[in-house]
Design a protein around this motif. Structure first.
Motif, PDB file in Angstrom:
ATOM      1  N   GLU A 183       0.844  -1.189   0.000  1.00  0.00           N
ATOM      2  CA  GLU A 183       0.000   0.000   0.000  1.00  0.00           C
ATOM      3  C   GLU A 183       0.883   1.244   0.000  1.00  0.00           C
ATOM      4  O   GLU A 183       1.888   1.318   0.710  1.00  0.00           O
ATOM      5  N   GLY A 184       0.524   2.209  -0.830  1.00  0.00           N
ATOM      6  CA  GLY A 184       1.299   3.440  -0.910  1.00  0.00           C
ATOM      7  C   GLY A 184       2.331   3.454  -2.015  1.00  0.00           C
ATOM      8  O   GLY A 184       2.880   4.511  -2.329  1.00  0.00           O
ATOM      9  N   PHE A 185       2.608   2.299  -2.602  1.00  0.00           N
ATOM     10  CA  PHE A 185       3.536   2.237  -3.727  1.00  0.00           C
ATOM     11  C   PHE A 185       2.783   2.695  -4.973  1.00  0.00           C
ATOM     12  O   PHE A 185       1.727   2.168  -5.309  1.00  0.00           O
ATOM     13  N   ALA A 186       3.322   3.701  -5.671  1.00  0.00           N
ATOM     14  CA  ALA A 186       2.593   4.333  -6.775  1.00  0.00           C
ATOM     15  C   ALA A 186       2.772   3.559  -8.078  1.00  0.00           C
ATOM     16  O   ALA A 186       3.883   3.141  -8.420  1.00  0.00           O
ATOM     17  N   ILE A 187       1.677   3.421  -8.804  1.00  0.00           N
ATOM     18  CA  ILE A 187       1.673   2.738 -10.097  1.00  0.00           C
ATOM     19  C   ILE A 187       1.281   3.750 -11.167  1.00  0.00           C
ATOM     20  O   ILE A 187       0.225   4.390 -11.086  1.00  0.00           O
ATOM     21  N   GLY A 188       2.139   3.908 -12.166  1.00  0.00           N
ATOM     22  CA  GLY A 188       1.850   4.822 -13.256  1.00  0.00           C
ATOM     23  C   GLY A 188       2.153   4.202 -14.604  1.00  0.00           C
ATOM     24  O   GLY A 188       2.842   3.179 -14.685  1.00  0.00           O
ATOM     25  N   TYR A 189       1.664   4.846 -15.668  1.00  0.00           N
ATOM     26  CA  TYR A 189       1.846   4.338 -17.032  1.00  0.00           C
ATOM     27  C   TYR A 189       2.362   5.447 -17.938  1.00  0.00           C
ATOM     28  O   TYR A 189       2.148   6.635 -17.685  1.00  0.00           O
ATOM     29  N   SER A 190       3.048   4.997 -19.014  1.00  0.00           N
ATOM     30  CA  SER A 190       3.678   5.964 -19.910  1.00  0.00           C
ATOM     31  C   SER A 190       3.327   5.773 -21.381  1.00  0.00           C
ATOM     32  O   SER A 190       3.765   6.560 -22.204  1.00  0.00           O
ATOM     33  N   GLY A 191       2.591   4.754 -21.738  1.00  0.00           N
ATOM     34  CA  GLY A 191       2.092   4.655 -23.109  1.00  0.00           C
ATOM     35  C   GLY A 191       0.886   5.578 -23.225  1.00  0.00           C
ATOM     36  O   GLY A 191      -0.222   5.212 -22.819  1.00  0.00           O
TER      37      GLY A 191
END
Length: 296
Positions: A183-191
């Motif tokens: 929990e708290g670990f950020a998930i992001g995307y770049s496509g």
């Protein structure tokens, strides 16, 4: 830096010898700050980090940090072939004013999971800044599995991951990662072409190529997704579809450089051996930009 919302990635203007035009760079990051993006991603793939010498990378960070004055968090790419080189770049970035680090497992010899884990653990120890994993298999030829990301998420200082467009369902990809990391670990995307759906599916961050050129539109899309307004998010995403097609056909860097030139934001070209787009593709970029300007 909390790795949330829109992280806008500008180009890094530099001359043919690879010397960064710091005045031009300052103007580029200033317009992102004025647009109120959530963070700025400096020296990412669009920022041609791999083509710049260590001193030029440090000059770029210092110029951007000075222009921003702490108003917007600065995420800086520190990828390098050697672990000691990446550690040195991480320390340079921290000393020059970065707020967070972005690390890709750049390699010539294909790397194993164990090698990548040690590389990231060692670089994370080099500074007190939070570090984001850059999963970019199209350029590094290494793909992070959910298990490796989960292991790295337990390493002190490693706080986020920047994911590429998945081969399958984006919502399923977000859910799989969310279940694997703390929990708290950020998930992001770049496509960029999948990021509207990624945000709607609960991703924390859009690491945006187009945001570095068209921050207002990218920010409107991000805020609509964060508010759960799927209809508006998809409407804006559809208007950006011509740019997404150009990104997939020619690569984001070539399109971004052409767009910045067409908009009068820079006169600099991409570093050789990357060549400018031809006349037909350049016209298509101009038409796509015109369509974006017409968004109401």
């Amino acid at each position: 830096m909390d790795f949330a919302g829109l992280s806008a990635f500008p180009i890094t203007p530099a001359d043919a010898a690879g010397r960064v035009d710091t005045e031009n760079l300052a103007r580029l990051v200033d317009r992102l700050m004025v647009a109120r993006v959530d963070s700025i991603g400096l020296l990412g793939s669009t920022g041609t980090y791999a083509y710049l010498a260590r001193e030029e990378r440090r000059r770029a960070v210092a110029a951007a940090a000075e222009a921003l004055g702490g108003a917007v968090p600065l995420l800086v790419g520190v990828g390098a072939l050697r672990t000691d080189g990446a550690r040195a770049l991480a320390r340079d970035a921290a000393e020059a004013g970065a707020d967070a680090l972005l690390l890709a497992p750049v390699s010539y010899t294909p790397l194993t999971d164990a090698e990548v884990f040690e590389h990231f653990r060692t670089v994370a120890e080099a500074t007190d800044l939070p570090l984001c994993i850059y999963n970019n298999p199209s350029t590094t030829h290494f793909t992070f599995g959910a298990e490796l990301i989960a292991r790295l998420a337990e390493v002190p200082g490693i706080a986020a991951v920047k994911m590429p467009a998945p081969a399958g369902d984006i919502a399923a990809d977000v859910a799989k990662l969310r279940a694997a990391v703390p929990e708290g670990f950020a998930i992001g995307y770049s496509g960029d072409w999948v990021c509207a759906e990624a945000l709607l599916a609960g991703a924390d961050t859009w690491f945006s190529v187009v945001g570095g050129l068209l921050p207002e539109v990218a920010l409107r899309l991000t805020r609509a997704a964060q508010a759960g307004d799927a209809a508006e998010t998809r409407r804006l995403d559809a208007r950006l579809a011509p740019l997404w097609a150009l990104f997939r056909a020619h690569g984001g860097l070539r399109v971004m450089v052409a767009g910045a030139q067409l908009m009068g934001l820079t006169a600099h070209a991409a570093p050789r051996p990357i060549l400018p787009l031809g006349p037909e593709a350049t016209r298509a970029v101009a038409e796509a930009l015109e369509q974006v300007r017409g968004i109401a």
